[in-house]
Design a protein around this motif. Structure first.
Motif, PDB file in Angstrom:
ATOM      1  N   GLU A  37       9.390  43.583  50.250  1.00  0.00           N
ATOM      2  CA  GLU A  37       9.742  44.395  51.668  1.00  0.00           C
ATOM      3  C   GLU A  37      10.731  43.048  52.707  1.00  0.00           C
ATOM      4  O   GLU A  37      11.880  43.425  53.347  1.00  0.00           O
ATOM      5  CB  GLU A  37       8.517  44.900  52.746  1.00  0.00           C
ATOM      6  N   ARG A  38      10.610  42.069  52.468  1.00  0.00           N
ATOM      7  CA  ARG A  38      11.286  40.928  53.317  1.00  0.00           C
ATOM      8  C   ARG A  38      12.884  41.321  53.060  1.00  0.00           C
ATOM      9  O   ARG A  38      13.722  40.851  53.567  1.00  0.00           O
ATOM     10  CB  ARG A  38      10.848  39.576  52.523  1.00  0.00           C
ATOM     11  N   ASP A  39      13.117  41.257  51.478  1.00  0.00           N
ATOM     12  CA  ASP A  39      14.180  40.777  50.338  1.00  0.00           C
ATOM     13  C   ASP A  39      15.386  42.297  50.554  1.00  0.00           C
ATOM     14  O   ASP A  39      16.109  42.696  50.465  1.00  0.00           O
ATOM     15  CB  ASP A  39      14.496  40.617  49.341  1.00  0.00           C
ATOM     16  N   ASN A  40      14.845  43.354  51.752  1.00  0.00           N
ATOM     17  CA  ASN A  40      15.146  44.633  51.369  1.00  0.00           C
ATOM     18  C   ASN A  40      15.107  45.711  50.618  1.00  0.00           C
ATOM     19  O   ASN A  40      16.427  46.626  50.640  1.00  0.00           O
ATOM     20  CB  ASN A  40      16.562  44.450  52.587  1.00  0.00           C
ATOM     21  N   LEU A  41      14.650  45.048  49.647  1.00  0.00           N
ATOM     22  CA  LEU A  41      14.225  45.857  48.154  1.00  0.00           C
ATOM     23  C   LEU A  41      13.672  47.297  47.851  1.00  0.00           C
ATOM     24  O   LEU A  41      13.974  47.724  47.150  1.00  0.00           O
ATOM     25  CB  LEU A  41      14.133  44.671  47.392  1.00  0.00           C
ATOM     26  N   ILE A  42      12.390  46.923  48.536  1.00  0.00           N
ATOM     27  CA  ILE A  42      11.478  48.215  49.237  1.00  0.00           C
ATOM     28  C   ILE A  42      11.594  48.766  50.020  1.00  0.00           C
ATOM     29  O   ILE A  42      11.145  47.713  51.583  1.00  0.00           O
ATOM     30  CB  ILE A  42      10.292  47.974  48.349  1.00  0.00           C
ATOM     31  N   GLU A  43      10.892  49.644  50.529  1.00  0.00           N
ATOM     32  CA  GLU A  43      10.050  50.523  51.625  1.00  0.00           C
ATOM     33  C   GLU A  43       9.174  50.678  51.693  1.00  0.00           C
ATOM     34  O   GLU A  43       8.721  51.392  50.499  1.00  0.00           O
ATOM     35  CB  GLU A  43      11.398  51.007  52.379  1.00  0.00           C
ATOM     36  N   SER A  44       8.566  51.470  52.918  1.00  0.00           N
ATOM     37  CA  SER A  44       7.177  52.144  52.643  1.00  0.00           C
ATOM     38  C   SER A  44       7.605  53.461  53.540  1.00  0.00           C
ATOM     39  O   SER A  44       7.729  53.152  54.254  1.00  0.00           O
ATOM     40  CB  SER A  44       5.769  51.226  53.135  1.00  0.00           C
ATOM     41  N   THR A  45       6.188  54.741  53.238  1.00  0.00           N
ATOM     42  CA  THR A  45       5.846  54.984  54.425  1.00  0.00           C
ATOM     43  C   THR A  45       4.729  55.478  53.547  1.00  0.00           C
ATOM     44  O   THR A  45       4.095  55.715  53.505  1.00  0.00           O
ATOM     45  CB  THR A  45       6.739  56.885  54.189  1.00  0.00           C
ATOM     46  N   THR A  46       3.829  56.305  55.503  1.00  0.00           N
ATOM     47  CA  THR A  46       2.402  56.028  54.866  1.00  0.00           C
ATOM     48  C   THR A  46       2.380  57.676  54.293  1.00  0.00           C
ATOM     49  O   THR A  46       2.679  59.131  55.843  1.00  0.00           O
ATOM     50  CB  THR A  46       1.898  55.794  56.432  1.00  0.00           C
ATOM     51  N   VAL A  47       1.353  58.207  53.654  1.00  0.00           N
ATOM     52  CA  VAL A  47       1.790  59.129  53.676  1.00  0.00           C
ATOM     53  C   VAL A  47      -0.388  59.719  53.358  1.00  0.00           C
ATOM     54  O   VAL A  47      -0.898  59.018  52.988  1.00  0.00           O
ATOM     55  CB  VAL A  47       2.225  59.366  52.254  1.00  0.00           C
ATOM     56  N   ARG A  48      -0.992  61.194  53.441  1.00  0.00           N
ATOM     57  CA  ARG A  48      -2.178  61.500  53.128  1.00  0.00           C
ATOM     58  C   ARG A  48      -2.535  61.772  51.811  1.00  0.00           C
ATOM     59  O   ARG A  48      -1.839  62.319  51.303  1.00  0.00           O
ATOM     60  CB  ARG A  48      -2.011  62.311  54.341  1.00  0.00           C
ATOM     61  N   LEU A  49      -3.325  60.461  51.344  1.00  0.00           N
ATOM     62  CA  LEU A  49      -4.058  61.809  50.316  1.00  0.00           C
ATOM     63  C   LEU A  49      -4.562  62.424  50.276  1.00  0.00           C
ATOM     64  O   LEU A  49      -5.508  62.561  51.047  1.00  0.00           O
ATOM     65  CB  LEU A  49      -3.804  60.181  49.359  1.00  0.00           C
ATOM     66  N   PRO A  50      -4.667  63.239  48.962  1.00  0.00           N
ATOM     67  CA  PRO A  50      -5.957  64.721  49.004  1.00  0.00           C
ATOM     68  C   PRO A  50      -7.372  64.116  49.601  1.00  0.00           C
ATOM     69  O   PRO A  50      -8.241  65.008  49.732  1.00  0.00           O
ATOM     70  CB  PRO A  50      -6.087  64.935  47.472  1.00  0.00           C
ATOM     71  N   MET A  51      -7.704  62.571  49.261  1.00  0.00           N
ATOM     72  CA  MET A  51      -8.695  62.073  49.378  1.00  0.00           C
ATOM     73  C   MET A  51      -9.183  60.440  49.550  1.00  0.00           C
ATOM     74  O   MET A  51      -7.467  59.896  49.029  1.00  0.00           O
ATOM     75  CB  MET A  51      -9.804  62.192  47.911  1.00  0.00           C
ATOM     76  N   GLY A  52      -9.869  59.995  50.877  1.00  0.00           N
ATOM     77  CA  GLY A  52      -9.587  58.934  51.246  1.00  0.00           C
ATOM     78  C   GLY A  52      -8.278  58.747  52.287  1.00  0.00           C
ATOM     79  O   GLY A  52      -8.589  59.755  53.034  1.00  0.00           O
TER      80      GLY A  52
END
Length: 209
Positions: A47-62
């Protein structure tokens, strides 16, 4: 050895994201067979090297979870074969219309680049123009640097050539680059070393007209 392992794991994470599209940290941990802490460390670095990024998603459980995917920047990490496609297309054009048409294509490219960059060559100071040209070439992947030479001369050096495979076959590409530099700098430019000729860099010697 640790650095090699880190690099190998980093590469595996990127390969997994490339083939899967997106994965959670837990999914990465399960597939890599290493600790969750180690995976999170690699994720933070990527993430620091701007090679991956993330989003928060709802999972079926948890609870909701972060899902990671590659960024557009990461696309450069994977092998490309652009030069082979370019060479095939140029070979087809040469077969259909002759070498003159291929050379004409390079001339058109030189004219397009001149129109694109002439606005950055402001003023009459040759040193400023050489510095601007070096910056342009760096932005285009040529790994360029420049220095003063003598009382009024300059040396521009390129350590990489993104079109080297094309230039190896079609030398007119190199001639067009030389003409482009002369026009943008409004100066006398000569090439003493050339990557396409087997040298380890391209060297341009620049003097006022």
């Amino acid at each position: 050895m640790k650095d090699d392992l880190d690099l190998s794991t980093r590469n595996r994470i990127m390969q997994l994201l490339k083939t899967s599209g997106q994965l959670t940290a837990k999914e990465l941990t399960d597939q890599l067979g290493i600790t969750g802490m180690a995976v999170r460390r690699h994720i933070a670095n990527l993430e620091r090297d701007n090679l991956i990024e993330s989003t928060t998603v709802r999972l079926p459980m948890g609870r909701p979870a972060a899902v990671y995917r590659l960024t557009d920047t990461a696309d450069d990490f994977f092998p490309k074969n652009y030069h082979a496609v370019a060479l095939d297309l140029l070979a087809e054009l040469e077969s259909e219309s002759g070498e003159e048409m291929v050379n004409h294509l390079f001339d058109l490219r030189r004219s397009t680049l001149e129109n694109r960059y002439v606005g950055k060559m402001t003023g009459n100071n040759l040193e400023h123009k050489v510095a601007a040209l070096s910056e342009i070439q760096n932005e285009n992947g040529y790994m360029a640097s420049w220095e003063k030479s003598g009382d009024d001369g300059f040396i521009l050096t390129e350590y990489n050539c993104p079109i080297s495979q094309v230039a190896n076959k079609y030398n007119h590409a190199c001639s067009c680059e030389l003409q482009l530099f002369e026009s943008l700098l409004n100066a006398e430019v000569s090439r003493t070393d050339c990557l396409a000729n087997g040298d380890n860099k391209c060297v341009y010697r620049i003097h006022p007209l």
